[in-house]
Design an enzyme around this catalytic site. Structure first.
Site, PDB file in Angstrom:
ATOM      1  N   SER A  71      42.417  76.172  34.819  1.00  0.00           N
ATOM      2  CA  SER A  71      43.200  75.248  34.001  1.00  0.00           C
ATOM      3  C   SER A  71      43.106  73.891  34.675  1.00  0.00           C
ATOM      4  O   SER A  71      42.562  73.763  35.772  1.00  0.00           O
ATOM      5  CB  SER A  71      44.659  75.708  33.898  1.00  0.00           C
ATOM      6  N   ASP A  95      49.716  96.798  36.042  1.00  0.00           N
ATOM      7  CA  ASP A  95      49.409  95.425  36.444  1.00  0.00           C
ATOM      8  C   ASP A  95      50.026  95.151  37.814  1.00  0.00           C
ATOM      9  O   ASP A  95      51.082  95.699  38.142  1.00  0.00           O
ATOM     10  CB  ASP A  95      49.979  94.431  35.427  1.00  0.00           C
ATOM     11  N   SER A 148      42.615  80.200  30.637  1.00  0.00           N
ATOM     12  CA  SER A 148      42.159  81.296  29.785  1.00  0.00           C
ATOM     13  C   SER A 148      41.539  82.371  30.673  1.00  0.00           C
ATOM     14  O   SER A 148      41.022  82.085  31.758  1.00  0.00           O
ATOM     15  CB  SER A 148      41.133  80.812  28.753  1.00  0.00           C
TER      16      SER A 148
END
EC number: 7.2.2.6
Length: 704
Positions: A407, A332, A401
């Site tokens: 958001s 990541d 999400s």
């Protein structure tokens, strides 16, 4: 019960272990621990002489059987026929002692490695104790029960000062938890319900503020600490595939040499130089690869131990070994390649809106966002004078999400404020009959080319501007990726950022490839794609949505702060929750394989020198002295010298087996060349020198 966020009264005090008195006490304690470790290893080495244990190592079992035969010949020299040996009982007795210590030293090497694991297990076991738990019944009543009676699915209530009795998941409350018994980190960790990461809690830790309700996720004896104890202690250690393959190879070689030695008496009789059974056994022991056979188990155990010392718990030696064979690292971006916790750096107004308007809309979109990014946006907006004048009870927060990539906040009157990925906001605005403008694309590209993350903000169908979230690539990360590249390991960065930002970060960090705007499904897809190409893949993760990918990867490293699902799916757990540690673990795995290869090369090279030391003995009566190229004093001194060296080299190499050969980021061909040069050539030269010196010593004391 009404839990509130903890407010620790004071920060953990800084360690004062740098004082001279503390350093002296630490050194004294280390000496005591080391002395105890070796005393236990000496005892365990004798216990391992049990035939049922000895047969697990076929090569050393041959030496063990040879020891019994030479012992028999020592007691009755003419057991296998008349002997021409001068003072046969003394010579055979010396052979028996040397062969015994060869086996014992191999057991000692394994016992030392196991002892280090048992010491860690003892430290972990000290954190486990029988405690009283407050079990919560469905009707809300609390009953005090023994922690050993808790079962998966039970709910318990804990307050400040309580020891968490078993692994679980926070289902209500917020509290600070001291995890130092597990991680060694003194700073408390915030645990709260409803969080994918911070809700997982480990038995043996201690709650230091507020109160929690926890659902038990593991039955007695199956918790995280229990598994750690079993694995570190070696109770569940099984040989790895490479270790099994090498054991089979060494066994086959030993059987070949056994056949060769068994046929020698016929040739020796033909040249009128009969060979006694003790000398045949000595030749066999000199030829078979006893050095690597004696150290093989210790190398494997030490590999797991080095990982454990790095505060990583591996579920098996197979996982550590797999690290050494990894071809691809999937990482990541945020928190691994970059520092994480991206912070709002700047608001960029577009479509004729002012800075104050953008700040106000950004504040409204982030007022319910509790992430570090959301809080940084709120701080920047307030610094610019923005205010949220609406009653929070009249508004509704919309959580981020991975599917919507947005958001925001639903305001009274049906108005909607959103922030998120630029493409997601474009789609949101278009769905409400709004339009985006070239200004948005220009701001998007400007932020992206700086390596930042652009977030667009909108109110209903109108886009107000772009938030510049700044992230910083970790210092030194490029050098580490360069090292991996030199080892032939491919690195792939996954990020939810847009392609331009991902490209900038990937170029700065030096990764080989990247996947932008990645979804959780992309993780498992990229792993499956690499594995389909015959690659071994490693990755890190911490969330429940990472569990399938962690299970699919050949090496899955879960964070200790991660969810129970992630820790169950992975084959390694990092107690420090540092994603970059995967790079170090790969290095440890490589070091394990390099150490095993180097000592195997050294062991086989040793056999060459021992062969030339004993061969003159075989044909001594045939007067073929030209074979005595080392000019050893006598046949007896040649045999004793070779076998003494054969026995002593095992304990001499124990520190190297435990510490490992120094790791260098080289390709497989470069490592092979280096091993042949250092351990191959050195393995031939060292025995010649050592055997000659031992021969001179034996002659000097009159044993030859």
């Amino acid at each position: 019960m009404n839990p509130v966020a903890p407010t620790p009264k004071s920060k953990p005090s800084r360690s004062r272990s740098n004082r001279p008195s503390d350093r002296r006490q630490a050194r004294k304690k280390a000496r005591v621990n080391t002395r105890g470790l070796y005393l236990r290893a000496i005892r365990d080495a004798f216990i391992k002489l049990n035939p049922l244990n000895a047969i697990k190592n076929p090569v050393m079992f041959l030496v063990w059987v040879g020891t019994l035969i030479t012992l028999s010949v020592t007691i009755k020299p003419d057991l296998f026929g008349p002997t021409t040996q001068k003072n046969p009982q003394l010579f055979n007795g010396l052979l028996t002692g040397i062969l015994f210590f060869t086996v014992w030293f191999a057991n000692f090497a394994e016992a030392v490695a196991e002892g280090r694991g048992k010491a860690q297990a003892a430290a972990l076991r000290s954190t486990k104790s029988e405690t009283t738990a407050k079990k919560l019944a469905p009707d809300g009543t609390i009953t005090e029960v023994s922690s050993s009676s808790l079962r998966q699915g039970d709910n318990i209530y804990v307050v400040a000062g309580d020891i968490i009795p078993a692994d679980g998941e926070v289902i209500m409350g917020v509290a600070s938890v001291d995890e130092s018994a597990i991680t060694g980190e003194s700073a408390p960790v915030l645990k709260e319900s409803g969080s994918d990461i911070a809700s997982s809690i480990t038995g043996g830790t201690r709650i230091i503020s507020d109160e929690l309700i926890i659902r038990i996720t593991a039955d007695p004896g199956k918790g995280f600490i229990d598994r750690m104890i079993a694995l570190v202690e070696g109770a569940e250690r099984t040989k790895t595939p490479n270790e099994i393959a090498l054991t089979v190879l060494l066994t086959v070689l030993s059987l070949v040499f056994l056949f060769v030695v068994a046929t020698l008496p016929a040739f020796a009789y033909y040249v009128k130089s009969p060979v006694s059974v003790p000398i045949l056994i000595a030749l066999l022991v000199a030829l078979i690869p006893t050095t690597i056979a004696g150290l093989l188990s210790a190398i494997g155990i030490a590999g797991m131990d080095r990982v454990a010392q790095f505060n990583v718990i591996a579920t098996s030696g197979r996982a550590v070994e797999a690290c050494g064979d990894v071809n691809t690292l999937v990482l990541d971006k945020t928190g691994t390649i970059t520092l994480g916790n991206r912070l709002a750096e700047e608001f960029i107004p577009i479509n004729g809106h002012s800075m104050e308007e953008v700040a106000t809309i950004a504040l409204a979109a982030s007022v319910f966002d509790e992430t570090p990014e959301g809080k940084s946006i709120v701080r920047l907006a307030q610094r610019l004078g923005a205010r949220f004048d609406i009653d929070p009870n009249q508004a509704q927060g919309v959580e981020f999400s991975a599917k919507t990539r947005m958001s925001g906040t639903n305001l009274p009157g049906g108005r909607e404020v959103r922030k998120g990925a630029v493409q997601a906001i474009k789609g949101f605005v278009r769905s409400r009959n709004g339009n985006d403008t070239p200004e948005l694309d220009a701001a998007y590209e400007r932020v992206s080319h700086q390596g930042g993350t652009p977030l667009a903000v909108c109110l209903d169908n109108e886009i107000y501007g772009v938030i510049y979230l700044k992230d910083i690539v970790k210092s030194g990360i490029r050098d580490r990726f360069d090292q991996l590249g030199r080892m032939g390991i491919r690195t792939i960065m996954l990020t939810g950022d847009n392609r331009i930002t991902a490209s900038v970060i990937a170029n700065e960090a030096g990764v080989d490839d990247f996947i932008a705007e990645a979804t959780p499904e992309d993780k498992i897809n990229v792993i499956q794609r690499e594995q389909a190409a015959g690659k071994l893949v490693a990755m890190t993760g911490d969330g429940t949505n990472d569990a399938p990918a962690l299970a699919q990867a050949n090496v899955g490293l879960a964070m200790n702060t991660g969810t129970q699902a992630a820790k169950e799916a992975a084959n390694m757990v990092d107690l420090d929750s540092d994603p970059t540690k995967l790079i170090d673990i790969v290095s440890i795995g490589k070091q394990l394989l390099i150490t095993r290869g180097a000592l195997t090369t050294f062991s086989i090279a040793n056999d060459i020198a021992k062969y030339f030391a004993i061969i003159p003995v075989i044909f001594a009566a045939a007067h073929l002295q030209s074979l005595n190229i080392m000019n050893l004093t006598s046949p007896n001194s040649a045999i004793l010298s070779a076998l003494i060296y054969n026995a002593l080299i095992i304990p001499a190499l124990i520190p190297l087996a435990l510490k490992g050969v120094k790791f260098r980021p080289l390709t497989a061909n470069q490592l092979l060349q280096r091993n042949i040069l250092i351990y191959g050539f050195g393995g031939v030269v060292a025995p010649f020198i050592a055997i000659k010196l031992i021969d001179l010593l034996i002659t000097a004391v009159g044993l030859a």
